[in-house]
Design a protein around this motif. Structure first.
Motif, PDB file in Angstrom:
ATOM      1  N   LEU A 168       0.827  -1.211   0.000  1.00  0.00           N
ATOM      2  CA  LEU A 168       0.000   0.000   0.000  1.00  0.00           C
ATOM      3  C   LEU A 168       0.861   1.262   0.000  1.00  0.00           C
ATOM      4  CD1 LEU A 168      -2.822  -1.053   2.496  1.00  0.00           C
ATOM      5  CD2 LEU A 168      -3.002  -0.808   0.006  1.00  0.00           C
ATOM      6  N   LEU A 169       1.942   1.236   0.762  1.00  0.00           N
ATOM      7  CA  LEU A 169       2.796   2.423   0.812  1.00  0.00           C
ATOM      8  C   LEU A 169       3.648   2.561  -0.450  1.00  0.00           C
ATOM      9  CD1 LEU A 169       3.857   2.513   4.560  1.00  0.00           C
ATOM     10  CD2 LEU A 169       2.119   3.851   3.378  1.00  0.00           C
ATOM     11  N   THR A 170       3.947   1.466  -1.127  1.00  0.00           N
ATOM     12  CA  THR A 170       4.621   1.568  -2.423  1.00  0.00           C
ATOM     13  C   THR A 170       3.701   2.227  -3.436  1.00  0.00           C
ATOM     14  OG1 THR A 170       5.926  -0.417  -1.943  1.00  0.00           O
ATOM     15  CG2 THR A 170       5.811   0.289  -4.240  1.00  0.00           C
ATOM     16  N   LEU A 171       2.409   1.906  -3.376  1.00  0.00           N
ATOM     17  CA  LEU A 171       1.426   2.596  -4.226  1.00  0.00           C
ATOM     18  C   LEU A 171       1.390   4.090  -3.898  1.00  0.00           C
ATOM     19  CD1 LEU A 171      -1.481  -0.019  -4.199  1.00  0.00           C
ATOM     20  CD2 LEU A 171      -0.252   0.786  -6.228  1.00  0.00           C
ATOM     21  N   ALA A 172       1.503   4.410  -2.606  1.00  0.00           N
ATOM     22  CA  ALA A 172       1.540   5.828  -2.211  1.00  0.00           C
ATOM     23  C   ALA A 172       2.783   6.507  -2.780  1.00  0.00           C
ATOM     24  CB  ALA A 172       1.509   5.949  -0.689  1.00  0.00           C
ATOM     25  N   PHE A 173       3.912   5.802  -2.803  1.00  0.00           N
ATOM     26  CA  PHE A 173       5.137   6.366  -3.378  1.00  0.00           C
ATOM     27  C   PHE A 173       4.955   6.684  -4.853  1.00  0.00           C
ATOM     28  CE2 PHE A 173       9.171   5.957  -5.615  1.00  0.00           C
ATOM     29  CZ  PHE A 173       9.976   6.833  -4.902  1.00  0.00           C
ATOM     30  N   VAL A 174       4.228   5.824  -5.577  1.00  0.00           N
ATOM     31  CA  VAL A 174       3.989   6.066  -7.004  1.00  0.00           C
ATOM     32  C   VAL A 174       3.329   7.427  -7.202  1.00  0.00           C
ATOM     33  CG1 VAL A 174       2.721   5.289  -9.044  1.00  0.00           C
ATOM     34  CG2 VAL A 174       3.870   3.613  -7.577  1.00  0.00           C
ATOM     35  N   ARG A 175       2.392   7.773  -6.336  1.00  0.00           N
ATOM     36  CA  ARG A 175       1.658   9.037  -6.486  1.00  0.00           C
ATOM     37  C   ARG A 175       2.548  10.256  -6.321  1.00  0.00           C
ATOM     38  NH1 ARG A 175      -3.807   8.959  -6.423  1.00  0.00           N
ATOM     39  NH2 ARG A 175      -3.827  11.081  -5.570  1.00  0.00           N
ATOM     40  N   ILE A 176       3.616  10.144  -5.527  1.00  0.00           N
ATOM     41  CA  ILE A 176       4.458  11.315  -5.257  1.00  0.00           C
ATOM     42  C   ILE A 176       5.802  11.252  -5.977  1.00  0.00           C
ATOM     43  CG2 ILE A 176       3.386  11.600  -2.996  1.00  0.00           C
ATOM     44  CD1 ILE A 176       5.969  10.484  -1.754  1.00  0.00           C
ATOM     45  N   ALA A 177       5.994  10.241  -6.844  1.00  0.00           N
ATOM     46  CA  ALA A 177       7.326   9.983  -7.405  1.00  0.00           C
ATOM     47  C   ALA A 177       7.827  11.079  -8.338  1.00  0.00           C
ATOM     48  CB  ALA A 177       7.336   8.637  -8.136  1.00  0.00           C
ATOM     49  N   ASP A 178       6.940  11.933  -8.863  1.00  0.00           N
ATOM     50  CA  ASP A 178       7.363  12.989  -9.776  1.00  0.00           C
ATOM     51  C   ASP A 178       7.351  14.376  -9.134  1.00  0.00           C
ATOM     52  OD1 ASP A 178       7.941  11.770 -12.400  1.00  0.00           O
ATOM     53  OD2 ASP A 178       5.890  11.057 -12.249  1.00  0.00           O
ATOM     54  N   LEU A 193       7.935  -0.553  11.767  1.00  0.00           N
ATOM     55  CA  LEU A 193       8.607   0.693  11.355  1.00  0.00           C
ATOM     56  C   LEU A 193       9.345   0.515  10.033  1.00  0.00           C
ATOM     57  CD1 LEU A 193      10.074   2.021  14.737  1.00  0.00           C
ATOM     58  CD2 LEU A 193       8.189   2.987  13.408  1.00  0.00           C
ATOM     59  N   TYR A 194       9.956  -0.644   9.865  1.00  0.00           N
ATOM     60  CA  TYR A 194      10.658  -0.930   8.612  1.00  0.00           C
ATOM     61  C   TYR A 194       9.679  -0.963   7.440  1.00  0.00           C
ATOM     62  CZ  TYR A 194      13.140  -3.679   5.066  1.00  0.00           C
ATOM     63  OH  TYR A 194      13.690  -4.127   3.894  1.00  0.00           O
ATOM     64  N   GLN A 195       8.530  -1.618   7.617  1.00  0.00           N
ATOM     65  CA  GLN A 195       7.532  -1.690   6.556  1.00  0.00           C
ATOM     66  C   GLN A 195       6.967  -0.306   6.220  1.00  0.00           C
ATOM     67  OE1 GLN A 195       6.573  -4.424   4.763  1.00  0.00           O
ATOM     68  NE2 GLN A 195       8.070  -5.677   5.855  1.00  0.00           N
ATOM     69  N   LEU A 196       6.879   0.554   7.213  1.00  0.00           N
ATOM     70  CA  LEU A 196       6.365   1.909   6.990  1.00  0.00           C
ATOM     71  C   LEU A 196       7.362   2.812   6.280  1.00  0.00           C
ATOM     72  CD1 LEU A 196       4.651   2.569  10.450  1.00  0.00           C
ATOM     73  CD2 LEU A 196       3.486   2.206   8.263  1.00  0.00           C
ATOM     74  N   SER A 197       8.656   2.498   6.388  1.00  0.00           N
ATOM     75  CA  SER A 197       9.677   3.419   5.872  1.00  0.00           C
ATOM     76  C   SER A 197      10.286   2.999   4.538  1.00  0.00           C
ATOM     77  CB  SER A 197      10.790   3.579   6.913  1.00  0.00           C
ATOM     78  OG  SER A 197      11.365   2.330   7.254  1.00  0.00           O
ATOM     79  N   TYR A 198      10.517   1.696   4.314  1.00  0.00           N
ATOM     80  CA  TYR A 198      11.304   1.319   3.132  1.00  0.00           C
ATOM     81  C   TYR A 198      10.648   1.667   1.796  1.00  0.00           C
ATOM     82  CZ  TYR A 198       8.742  -2.929   1.734  1.00  0.00           C
ATOM     83  OH  TYR A 198       7.784  -3.812   1.277  1.00  0.00           O
ATOM     84  N   PRO A 199       9.292   1.731   1.677  1.00  0.00           N
ATOM     85  CA  PRO A 199       8.743   2.140   0.378  1.00  0.00           C
ATOM     86  C   PRO A 199       9.169   3.547  -0.041  1.00  0.00           C
ATOM     87  CG  PRO A 199       7.056   1.045   1.674  1.00  0.00           C
ATOM     88  CD  PRO A 199       8.218   1.296   2.592  1.00  0.00           C
ATOM     89  N   PHE A 200       9.518   4.400   0.916  1.00  0.00           N
ATOM     90  CA  PHE A 200       9.912   5.778   0.618  1.00  0.00           C
ATOM     91  C   PHE A 200      11.418   5.991   0.703  1.00  0.00           C
ATOM     92  CE2 PHE A 200       5.642   5.853   2.471  1.00  0.00           C
ATOM     93  CZ  PHE A 200       4.932   6.464   1.444  1.00  0.00           C
ATOM     94  N   ALA A 201      12.163   4.959   1.076  1.00  0.00           N
ATOM     95  CA  ALA A 201      13.622   5.108   1.201  1.00  0.00           C
ATOM     96  C   ALA A 201      14.313   3.815   0.811  1.00  0.00           C
ATOM     97  CB  ALA A 201      13.992   5.497   2.632  1.00  0.00           C
ATOM     98  N   GLY A 202      13.892   3.223  -0.302  1.00  0.00           N
ATOM     99  CA  GLY A 202      14.441   1.934  -0.695  1.00  0.00           C
ATOM    100  C   GLY A 202      14.614   1.782  -2.197  1.00  0.00           C
ATOM    101  N   GLU A 203      14.339   0.600  -2.692  1.00  0.00           N
ATOM    102  CA  GLU A 203      14.632   0.279  -4.095  1.00  0.00           C
ATOM    103  C   GLU A 203      13.868   1.155  -5.077  1.00  0.00           C
ATOM    104  OE1 GLU A 203      14.965  -3.588  -7.086  1.00  0.00           O
ATOM    105  OE2 GLU A 203      14.520  -3.868  -4.960  1.00  0.00           O
TER     106      GLU A 203
END
Length: 431
Positions: free
Chosen positions: A283-293, A331-341
């Protein structure tokens, strides 16, 4: 100064449906990569019993997946830049399908090993190629979102196989064949749909076909990789990915093992924690997609990378306590989508010159995966000797990834050369 996202006061232009199709078909490389690795892990005990494997063969099959993906990335990314990304784009996925069929129908461990070799090499070759194809097809205002979407596909690959393995856990070899069989079907369907995509640059179709073929035949000189424009962002993105990935890869492969052997959890509790937390990352990776640009991508990176370091520090300090591990893992699951691969993928497209993206990303993927394989080989021994030392080392790696990420955000992205942010010569569109 190159501008890589719309001004904050301007709404982001919508992305055409055809581009989402390209991102989805290219993202299947990430889906199939993750699903292959996880499926081998899920099915390994079944293969061991069904084929009467020795411990060395079981270990070889586990290690060879990561090694083949590394080799495939190194060779495939270069071949894509030399002979044409479109050619490799279709060939990679077809070879993967053949390998998945061999794994599914394997009558013995030697045949299984052959299938793993073929599928692993093809999966590795498709990773840098597919990312370059998405980047080539993307307008500047949408490149981040389209690239980030491939990370959603990566998460789906993990989730689908983990849940399938859980649901089919009592079906033995039939369940194992169903899991890998779905990879073969998915790869064949992807190959069919990819083959219907056309290269396009917005010119007259016939002129476009001739110019694209000429560009592909000419290829990209290897010396272009060693220029400052390519080498600096390649080294920086590699530094980020390899340091972050050491922690991520260790948690991906050894979370259950760590919970059972160090924290004293049962196998069912350890598996349940994994299953419960995976949807958070999706779900948070999907959130990252929305802000990626937009500018929020970098703001969230600053916050998430600090939370990520704190998470590993908490896990280390509370080692052996299940409650402490739960706090760390959430905490790891909440953070890595915004600071990872996902950041690595987006930053690579924003900073690497377009003509060498396949080669340079292939190098960073290959060397990183090689490091991950080596660390995974010794991780059980390190956990047996000193779990706290291992987790402190990983915490340090997360801190180093934060430093590399800040350098990319503050220096490389704002100074990205026109060769990195300008549209590439080879584009992919839909007929």
């Amino acid at each position: 100064m190159a501008r890589t996202s719309p001004a904050p006061s301007q709404p982001e232009p919508p992305i055409e449906k055809r581009l989402w199709k390209v991102a989805t078909l290219s993202g299947m490389a990430s889906y199939l990569d993750a699903a292959l690795i996880v499926s081998i892990g899920v099915n390994l005990a079944i293969y061991r019993d069904a084929y009467d494997m020795g411990v060395w063969m079981a270990g070889a099959i586990s290690a060879i997946v990561t090694i083949c993906i590394a080799v495939g990335s190194l060779v495939g990314g270069r071949l894509a830049d030399v002979f044409g990304r479109r050619r490799l784009y279709n060939l990679d996925i077809l070879c993967y399908a053949v390998g998945a069929v061999v794994i599914t129908l394997a009558p013995d461990d030697i045949t299984l090993l052959v299938g793993v070799l073929l599928a692993g090499l093809a999966a590795g070759a498709d990773l840098p190629t597919s990312l370059a194809v998405v980047s080539d097809a993307s307008p500047d205002h949408a490149r981040g979102r389209l690239i980030a979407f491939t990370q959603v596909m990566w998460m789906l690959g993990i989730i689908v196989v983990v849940f399938a393995g859980f649901a089919l856990s009592d079906t033995g070899m039939l369940g194992a064949r169903l899991i890998t069989g779905h990879l073969a079907v998915a790869a064949l369907l992807t190959w069919h749909l990819r083959s219907r995509l056309e290269l396009a640059t917005g010119q007259d179709p016939e002129q476009d076909r001739v110019s694209v073929e000429a560009a592909e035949e000419q290829g990209v000189a290897l010396k272009n990789v060693w220029t400052r424009a390519a080498l600096v962002p390649m080294l920086a993105t590699f530094a980020f990915y390899v340091t972050w990935g050491l922690g991520a890869n260790t948690m991906g492969q050894f979370t259950t093992y760590l919970l059972v052997t160090v924290s004293g959890a049962s196998q069912s509790v350890a598996t349940g924690i994994n299953l419960a937390c995976l949807p958070i990352g999706l779900l948070l990776t999907l959130a990252f997609v929305r802000i990626a640009d937009g500018p929020r991508r970098d703001r969230m990176f600053y916050i998430a990378t600090v939370v990520q370091i704190a998470a590993f520090a908490i896990g280390t300090l509370t080692l052996g306590a299940i409650v402490g591990f739960l706090v760390f893992y959430v905490l790891y699951q909440l953070s890595y989508p915004f600071a990872g691969e996902a950041n690595y993928k987006v930053w690579s497209q924003l900073t690497l010159p377009a003509d060498t993206r396949g080669t340079t990303q292939g190098i960073t993927y290959a060397v990183s995966r090689g490091v991950f394989a080596g660390v995974a080989f010794v991780t059980p021994a390190l956990l047996d000797r000193s779990p706290s030392l291992l987790l402190w080392v990983i915490t340090g790696c997360m801190a180093l990834s934060a430093v590399a990420g800040v350098y990319i955000v503050r220096v490389l992205v704002p100074r990205a050369s026109p060769a990195a942010t300008a549209p590439a010569d080879l584009k992919v569109g839909q007929t």
